[in-house]
Design a protein around this motif. Structure first.
Motif, PDB file in Angstrom:
ATOM      1  N   ALA A  30       0.836  -1.210   0.000  1.00 48.31           N
ATOM      2  CA  ALA A  30       0.000   0.000   0.000  1.00 48.31           C
ATOM      3  C   ALA A  30       0.871   1.261   0.000  1.00 48.31           C
ATOM      4  CB  ALA A  30      -0.943   0.001   1.202  1.00 48.31           C
ATOM      5  N   GLY A  31       1.990   1.191  -0.722  1.00 47.40           N
ATOM      6  CA  GLY A  31       2.896   2.327  -0.850  1.00 47.40           C
ATOM      7  C   GLY A  31       3.855   2.523   0.299  1.00 47.40           C
ATOM      8  N   LYS A  32       3.806   1.658   1.321  1.00 44.70           N
ATOM      9  CA  LYS A  32       4.643   1.799   2.511  1.00 44.70           C
ATOM     10  C   LYS A  32       5.761   0.762   2.499  1.00 44.70           C
ATOM     11  CE  LYS A  32       1.745   4.898   4.060  1.00 44.70           C
ATOM     12  NZ  LYS A  32       2.091   6.348   4.058  1.00 44.70           N
ATOM     13  N   ASP A  33       6.958   1.192   2.856  1.00 40.63           N
ATOM     14  CA  ASP A  33       8.106   0.289   2.908  1.00 40.63           C
ATOM     15  C   ASP A  33       7.967  -0.673   4.085  1.00 40.63           C
ATOM     16  OD1 ASP A  33      11.021  -0.355   3.979  1.00 40.63           O
ATOM     17  OD2 ASP A  33      11.210   0.143   1.852  1.00 40.63           O
ATOM     18  N   VAL A  34       8.146  -1.970   3.825  1.00 36.57           N
ATOM     19  CA  VAL A  34       7.883  -2.967   4.868  1.00 36.57           C
ATOM     20  C   VAL A  34       8.913  -2.916   5.994  1.00 36.57           C
ATOM     21  CG1 VAL A  34       6.716  -4.528   3.270  1.00 36.57           C
ATOM     22  CG2 VAL A  34       9.164  -4.808   3.680  1.00 36.57           C
ATOM     23  N   THR A  35      10.049  -2.302   5.750  1.00 33.31           N
ATOM     24  CA  THR A  35      11.069  -2.184   6.795  1.00 33.31           C
ATOM     25  C   THR A  35      11.015  -0.827   7.487  1.00 33.31           C
ATOM     26  OG1 THR A  35      12.535  -3.715   5.624  1.00 33.31           O
ATOM     27  CG2 THR A  35      13.537  -2.305   7.292  1.00 33.31           C
ATOM     28  N   ALA A  36      11.063   0.247   6.700  1.00 40.98           N
ATOM     29  CA  ALA A  36      11.114   1.592   7.277  1.00 40.98           C
ATOM     30  C   ALA A  36       9.768   2.046   7.834  1.00 40.98           C
ATOM     31  CB  ALA A  36      11.598   2.585   6.214  1.00 40.98           C
ATOM     32  N   GLU A  37       8.669   1.494   7.299  1.00 42.08           N
ATOM     33  CA  GLU A  37       7.329   1.905   7.739  1.00 42.08           C
ATOM     34  C   GLU A  37       6.528   0.687   8.191  1.00 42.08           C
ATOM     35  OE1 GLU A  37       6.000   5.419   4.935  1.00 42.08           O
ATOM     36  OE2 GLU A  37       7.075   3.905   3.757  1.00 42.08           O
ATOM     37  N   ARG A  38       7.149  -0.123   9.005  1.00 41.96           N
ATOM     38  CA  ARG A  38       6.557  -1.392   9.411  1.00 41.96           C
ATOM     39  C   ARG A  38       5.207  -1.205  10.103  1.00 41.96           C
ATOM     40  NH1 ARG A  38      10.493  -5.535  12.269  1.00 41.96           N
ATOM     41  NH2 ARG A  38      11.336  -5.321  10.159  1.00 41.96           N
ATOM     42  N   SER A  39       5.094  -0.246  10.985  1.00 40.47           N
ATOM     43  CA  SER A  39       3.830  -0.044  11.708  1.00 40.47           C
ATOM     44  C   SER A  39       2.702   0.330  10.760  1.00 40.47           C
ATOM     45  CB  SER A  39       4.006   1.032  12.780  1.00 40.47           C
ATOM     46  OG  SER A  39       4.910   0.619  13.774  1.00 40.47           O
ATOM     47  N   ALA A  40       2.996   1.184   9.794  1.00 40.68           N
ATOM     48  CA  ALA A  40       1.977   1.588   8.826  1.00 40.68           C
ATOM     49  C   ALA A  40       1.549   0.407   7.963  1.00 40.68           C
ATOM     50  CB  ALA A  40       2.509   2.720   7.949  1.00 40.68           C
ATOM     51  N   VAL A  41       2.524  -0.441   7.590  1.00 37.95           N
ATOM     52  CA  VAL A  41       2.197  -1.630   6.802  1.00 37.95           C
ATOM     53  C   VAL A  41       1.289  -2.551   7.594  1.00 37.95           C
ATOM     54  CG1 VAL A  41       3.154  -3.735   5.784  1.00 37.95           C
ATOM     55  CG2 VAL A  41       4.263  -1.537   5.369  1.00 37.95           C
ATOM     56  N   ARG A  42       1.597  -2.743   8.867  1.00 40.93           N
ATOM     57  CA  ARG A  42       0.789  -3.655   9.681  1.00 40.93           C
ATOM     58  C   ARG A  42      -0.632  -3.163   9.867  1.00 40.93           C
ATOM     59  NH1 ARG A  42       5.205  -5.666  14.287  1.00 40.93           N
ATOM     60  NH2 ARG A  42       6.358  -7.035  12.852  1.00 40.93           N
ATOM     61  N   ARG A  43      -0.811  -1.853   9.832  1.00 40.99           N
ATOM     62  CA  ARG A  43      -2.171  -1.318   9.918  1.00 40.99           C
ATOM     63  C   ARG A  43      -2.956  -1.556   8.634  1.00 40.99           C
ATOM     64  NH1 ARG A  43       0.545   2.872  12.784  1.00 40.99           N
ATOM     65  NH2 ARG A  43       0.694   4.146  10.880  1.00 40.99           N
ATOM     66  N   ALA A  44      -2.245  -1.769   7.531  1.00 44.13           N
ATOM     67  CA  ALA A  44      -2.893  -1.912   6.221  1.00 44.13           C
ATOM     68  C   ALA A  44      -3.168  -3.355   5.840  1.00 44.13           C
ATOM     69  CB  ALA A  44      -2.015  -1.258   5.143  1.00 44.13           C
ATOM     70  N   ILE A  45      -2.612  -4.309   6.590  1.00 44.80           N
ATOM     71  CA  ILE A  45      -2.699  -5.710   6.179  1.00 44.80           C
ATOM     72  C   ILE A  45      -3.386  -6.570   7.233  1.00 44.80           C
ATOM     73  CG2 ILE A  45      -0.564  -5.477   4.858  1.00 44.80           C
ATOM     74  CD1 ILE A  45       0.818  -7.179   7.032  1.00 44.80           C
ATOM     75  N   SER A  46      -3.739  -7.771   6.796  1.00 48.96           N
ATOM     76  CA  SER A  46      -4.191  -8.820   7.702  1.00 48.96           C
ATOM     77  C   SER A  46      -3.586 -10.127   7.204  1.00 48.96           C
ATOM     78  CB  SER A  46      -5.714  -8.915   7.724  1.00 48.96           C
ATOM     79  OG  SER A  46      -6.127  -9.954   8.609  1.00 48.96           O
TER      80      SER A  46
ATOM     81  N   LEU B  67     -10.906  -9.284   8.738  1.00 47.85           N
ATOM     82  CA  LEU B  67     -11.374  -8.043   8.107  1.00 47.85           C
ATOM     83  C   LEU B  67     -11.887  -7.017   9.107  1.00 47.85           C
ATOM     84  CD1 LEU B  67     -13.279  -9.510   5.042  1.00 47.85           C
ATOM     85  CD2 LEU B  67     -11.050  -8.403   5.036  1.00 47.85           C
ATOM     86  N   VAL B  68     -11.811  -7.331  10.387  1.00 46.30           N
ATOM     87  CA  VAL B  68     -12.335  -6.411  11.402  1.00 46.30           C
ATOM     88  C   VAL B  68     -11.681  -5.038  11.280  1.00 46.30           C
ATOM     89  CG1 VAL B  68     -12.338  -5.914  13.874  1.00 46.30           C
ATOM     90  CG2 VAL B  68     -13.093  -8.148  13.066  1.00 46.30           C
ATOM     91  N   GLY B  69     -10.373  -5.027  11.072  1.00 48.31           N
ATOM     92  CA  GLY B  69      -9.659  -3.759  10.971  1.00 48.31           C
ATOM     93  C   GLY B  69      -9.699  -3.125   9.600  1.00 48.31           C
ATOM     94  N   GLU B  70     -10.514  -3.654   8.682  1.00 48.35           N
ATOM     95  CA  GLU B  70     -10.668  -3.146   7.311  1.00 48.35           C
ATOM     96  C   GLU B  70      -9.318  -2.989   6.608  1.00 48.35           C
ATOM     97  OE1 GLU B  70     -14.095  -0.444   6.597  1.00 48.35           O
ATOM     98  OE2 GLU B  70     -13.852   0.034   8.727  1.00 48.35           O
ATOM     99  N   PRO B  71      -8.560  -4.074   6.473  1.00 47.63           N
ATOM    100  CA  PRO B  71      -7.266  -4.007   5.783  1.00 47.63           C
ATOM    101  C   PRO B  71      -7.456  -3.810   4.284  1.00 47.63           C
ATOM    102  CG  PRO B  71      -7.844  -6.288   6.197  1.00 47.63           C
ATOM    103  CD  PRO B  71      -8.884  -5.448   6.904  1.00 47.63           C
ATOM    104  N   SER B  72      -6.457  -3.213   3.648  1.00 44.76           N
ATOM    105  CA  SER B  72      -6.499  -3.092   2.191  1.00 44.76           C
ATOM    106  C   SER B  72      -5.842  -4.284   1.519  1.00 44.76           C
ATOM    107  CB  SER B  72      -5.800  -1.800   1.745  1.00 44.76           C
ATOM    108  OG  SER B  72      -4.434  -1.792   2.150  1.00 44.76           O
ATOM    109  N   VAL B  73      -5.015  -5.019   2.270  1.00 42.53           N
ATOM    110  CA  VAL B  73      -4.322  -6.203   1.748  1.00 42.53           C
ATOM    111  C   VAL B  73      -4.484  -7.337   2.750  1.00 42.53           C
ATOM    112  CG1 VAL B  73      -2.104  -7.217   1.084  1.00 42.53           C
ATOM    113  CG2 VAL B  73      -2.624  -4.841   0.477  1.00 42.53           C
TER     114      VAL B  73
END
Length: 317
Positions: A69-85, A155-161
């Motif tokens: 979702a445009g976020k780096d899995v290493t540098a933006e790990r927290s943002a990635v985790r909010r976007a995925i399930s 899907l509770v957290g409405e992930p995009s991925v």
């Protein structure tokens, strides 16, 4: 003015990973469009699980880059985790709680208020056809119901991925069909689904694009139809009268064989499906009409792609 291109939901470039002297990933490139189902297939030890764990921020790559979702899995790990399930092979549910209680608990863990968690749980129970079972303990659910509840929980957290690992393992055909419909519905609703599965029919049925990984490399990628065309448009299945006939035909056909079933004394051979080509193959392998007992022509399958493009049996992928 030309509108900007939509960035991939999942993108990997040159991913590598080694454990000591063993290279598990040797430069993986992937690009998955938003709102699609993408399947990663490969034999055991090919690198599937390592790839998924890196993309899901559960493992650090040795080299290369990956973005979700445009976020780096290493540098933006927290943002990635909010976007995925991430949904594993086995349902991660509390069997002592009801279906509704499981979803409300997941909502609270995702940071929803008590009221919002209840509302979200009710929405998902309806969406996954579980409203009538909402007040029952999960321990009383069938395998298909548990899997549907597990998907709802993811899907509770409405992930995009969403990453789905073996979503229908152990389910009966009817339950598997239900889960397939739900997964297709996720993509229709805009969720990007990254699927690993041991059922080639599942990938064929669900995935818009499929990547085949073997030995830590992507050896083929495309739609199911494109991958099948890489093997052949059709497959000529030959059944032999005995072991000797089978082995002789296997030797004569060599690289033309795309499927071997030694226990059943059957070989599958790439063919255009045209009558003249089928006759040519039969004449080449059995000019004396003594080896082939029966034959049939079928459309090439993903099994044939596996047998042709990997060195391992496709029973576990």
């Amino acid at each position: 003015m030309t509108p900007p291109l939509t960035p991939p939901a999942i993108e990997a470039r040159g991913l590598t990973k080694s454990y000591g002297d063993v290279a598990v990933l040797r430069g993986i490139d992937l690009s998955v469009a938003p709102g699609t189902v993408f399947a990663l297939l490969g034999p055991n030890g090919a690198g599937k699980t390592t790839t998924v764990r890196i993309l899901a921020t559960l493992l650090t790559a040795g080299g290369g880059t990956a973005r979700i979702a445009g976020k780096d899995v290493t540098a933006e790990r927290s943002a990635v985790r909010r976007a995925i399930s991430v949904t594993g092979q086995y349902a991660a549910l509390d069997e002592e709680l009801t279906g509704a209680e499981n979803l409300r608990m997941m909502g609270r863990l995702a940071g929803l208020s008590r009221a919002a968690a209840r509302t979200r749980a009710d929405e998902l129970l309806g969406r996954f056809r579980l409203t009538d079972a909402a007040s029952r303990r999960v321990g009383t659910y069938s395998g298909g119901m548990r899997r549907r509840l597990d998907l709802a929980a993811s899907l509770v957290g409405e992930p995009s991925v969403i990453f789905l690992d073996e979503p229908t393992t152990g389910l009966d055909p009817r339950s598997r069909q239900e889960v397939w419909e739900l997964v297709a519905g996720l993509a229709d609703a805009g969720v990007t689904v990254f699927l690993t599965t041991q059922y080639l029919e599942e990938a064929d049925r669900l995935a818009g694009r499929i990547a085949l990984i073997d030995g830590g490399l992507i050896v083929a990628e495309g739609t199911a139809a494109e991958l099948k065309r890489r093997v052949s448009g059709e497959r000529l299945d030959l059944a032999f009268a005995g072991r000797g006939a089978y082995e002789e035909a296997d030797r004569l056909l060599g690289d033309l064989v795309v499927r071997r079933e030694p226990d059943e004394l059957r070989l599958g051979v790439a063919t255009s499906g045209r009558a003249e080509h089928v006759r040519e193959l039969l004449d080449a392998v059995d000019p004396d009409r003594r080896l082939v007992e029966r034959f049939a022509v079928h459309e090439a399958s993903l099994d044939d792609v596996f047998m042709t493009l990997t060195a391992k049996e496709p029973a576990h992928v």
